[in-house]
Design a protein around this motif. Sequence first.
Motif, PDB file in Angstrom:
ATOM      1  N   UNK A   1      43.986  -4.807 -83.721  1.00 48.41           N
ATOM      2  CA  UNK A   1      45.240  -5.534 -83.878  1.00 48.41           C
ATOM      3  C   UNK A   1      46.196  -5.255 -82.742  1.00 48.41           C
ATOM      4  N   UNK A   2      46.648  -6.318 -82.110  1.00 43.35           N
ATOM      5  CA  UNK A   2      47.621  -6.222 -81.030  1.00 43.35           C
ATOM      6  C   UNK A   2      48.759  -7.189 -81.345  1.00 43.35           C
ATOM      7  N   UNK A   3      49.966  -6.900 -80.868  1.00 37.26           N
ATOM      8  CA  UNK A   3      51.086  -7.776 -81.207  1.00 37.26           C
ATOM      9  C   UNK A   3      51.030  -9.146 -80.555  1.00 37.26           C
ATOM     10  N   UNK A   4      50.363  -9.282 -79.437  1.00 37.12           N
ATOM     11  CA  UNK A   4      50.344 -10.559 -78.731  1.00 37.12           C
ATOM     12  C   UNK A   4      48.917 -11.042 -78.543  1.00 37.12           C
ATOM     13  N   UNK A   5      48.409 -11.710 -79.535  1.00 39.02           N
ATOM     14  CA  UNK A   5      47.074 -12.298 -79.427  1.00 39.02           C
ATOM     15  C   UNK A   5      47.230 -13.795 -79.539  1.00 39.02           C
ATOM     16  N   UNK A   6      47.042 -14.483 -78.439  1.00 39.06           N
ATOM     17  CA  UNK A   6      47.216 -15.937 -78.408  1.00 39.06           C
ATOM     18  C   UNK A   6      45.958 -16.622 -78.919  1.00 39.06           C
ATOM     19  N   UNK A   7      46.010 -17.014 -80.169  1.00 44.77           N
ATOM     20  CA  UNK A   7      44.864 -17.714 -80.748  1.00 44.77           C
ATOM     21  C   UNK A   7      45.005 -19.225 -80.607  1.00 44.77           C
ATOM     22  N   UNK A   8      46.154 -19.692 -80.137  1.00 44.50           N
ATOM     23  CA  UNK A   8      46.357 -21.134 -80.031  1.00 44.50           C
ATOM     24  C   UNK A   8      45.564 -21.763 -78.895  1.00 44.50           C
ATOM     25  N   UNK A   9      45.009 -20.953 -78.000  1.00 44.27           N
ATOM     26  CA  UNK A   9      44.220 -21.529 -76.904  1.00 44.27           C
ATOM     27  C   UNK A   9      42.724 -21.547 -77.212  1.00 44.27           C
ATOM     28  N   UNK A  10      42.337 -21.030 -78.375  1.00 41.55           N
ATOM     29  CA  UNK A  10      40.925 -21.087 -78.765  1.00 41.55           C
ATOM     30  C   UNK A  10      40.561 -22.518 -79.134  1.00 41.55           C
ATOM     31  N   UNK A  11      39.417 -23.011 -78.670  1.00 42.12           N
ATOM     32  CA  UNK A  11      38.988 -24.357 -79.082  1.00 42.12           C
ATOM     33  C   UNK A  11      38.632 -24.350 -80.574  1.00 42.12           C
ATOM     34  N   UNK A  12      38.704 -25.503 -81.208  1.00 43.59           N
ATOM     35  CA  UNK A  12      38.462 -25.560 -82.663  1.00 43.59           C
ATOM     36  C   UNK A  12      37.110 -24.987 -83.092  1.00 43.59           C
ATOM     37  N   UNK A  13      36.069 -25.178 -82.304  1.00 37.64           N
ATOM     38  CA  UNK A  13      34.750 -24.692 -82.718  1.00 37.64           C
ATOM     39  C   UNK A  13      34.644 -23.164 -82.652  1.00 37.64           C
ATOM     40  N   UNK A  14      35.610 -22.487 -82.042  1.00 36.09           N
ATOM     41  CA  UNK A  14      35.630 -21.026 -82.020  1.00 36.09           C
ATOM     42  C   UNK A  14      36.724 -20.460 -82.926  1.00 36.09           C
ATOM     43  N   UNK A  15      37.278 -21.278 -83.788  1.00 39.83           N
ATOM     44  CA  UNK A  15      38.353 -20.848 -84.677  1.00 39.83           C
ATOM     45  C   UNK A  15      37.962 -19.701 -85.600  1.00 39.83           C
ATOM     46  N   UNK A  16      36.685 -19.602 -85.928  1.00 43.34           N
ATOM     47  CA  UNK A  16      36.228 -18.517 -86.805  1.00 43.34           C
ATOM     48  C   UNK A  16      36.463 -17.136 -86.193  1.00 43.34           C
ATOM     49  N   UNK A  17      36.576 -17.059 -84.857  1.00 42.93           N
ATOM     50  CA  UNK A  17      36.790 -15.766 -84.201  1.00 42.93           C
ATOM     51  C   UNK A  17      38.117 -15.130 -84.612  1.00 42.93           C
ATOM     52  N   UNK A  18      39.072 -15.958 -85.022  1.00 43.20           N
ATOM     53  CA  UNK A  18      40.378 -15.432 -85.433  1.00 43.20           C
ATOM     54  C   UNK A  18      40.250 -14.463 -86.608  1.00 43.20           C
ATOM     55  N   UNK A  19      39.227 -14.662 -87.435  1.00 42.58           N
ATOM     56  CA  UNK A  19      39.060 -13.780 -88.593  1.00 42.58           C
ATOM     57  C   UNK A  19      38.633 -12.374 -88.190  1.00 42.58           C
ATOM     58  N   UNK A  20      38.181 -12.186 -86.938  1.00 37.95           N
ATOM     59  CA  UNK A  20      37.768 -10.869 -86.461  1.00 37.95           C
ATOM     60  C   UNK A  20      38.914 -10.101 -85.818  1.00 37.95           C
ATOM     61  N   UNK A  21      40.015 -10.764 -85.554  1.00 42.50           N
ATOM     62  CA  UNK A  21      41.149 -10.107 -84.911  1.00 42.50           C
ATOM     63  C   UNK A  21      41.944  -9.343 -85.960  1.00 42.50           C
TER      64      UNK A  21
END
Length: 154
Positions: free
Chosen positions: A56-76
């Motif tokens: 966990x970091x305070x600044x993780x920009x998930x808005x630039x992930x393409x939709x097909x990689x959206x599942x990666x957000x669950x690992x952050x």
Amino acid sequence: RFSHAVAAVAWHEVALALSAAGLIWMSRDAPNQVGAMAFALLLAMRLSTKIAIFLGVPNMSTDILPPHLGYLKSYFGKPRLGLELYAAIAACLALAAWLAAIALAAPANSADAAGASLLFALAALGALEHLFLALPLRDGALWGWALPTRHAAN
């Protein structure tokens, strides 16, 4: 969450670790081992960043992930500024300072000075990468122009 995160990247990490081992083995008797050291340094910085993002970091920009990689957000990890990130930044800065001292102590215009300078620059950039994870700067604002959805709207 950890086992799923490791499963998502394990083969890539194994391939990189084997590549690093191969480079180190092939250059073991070579007079210039900067390439293998640079690869190993970049691999260590990459792993440190991945672990920091997982925790966990305070600044993780998930808005630039393409939709097909959206599942990666669950690992952050949850957005937070933990001691691990402070320790990683301090370790990167200490490594950069040590490599800078080696570069400055090397004879001017020598291969040792050039190699240590390159390694210093990579370590300093690794520290900057870790620092960007702590600072409130959004990657999406910087790279938004290149995103397909925003680019198509212009």
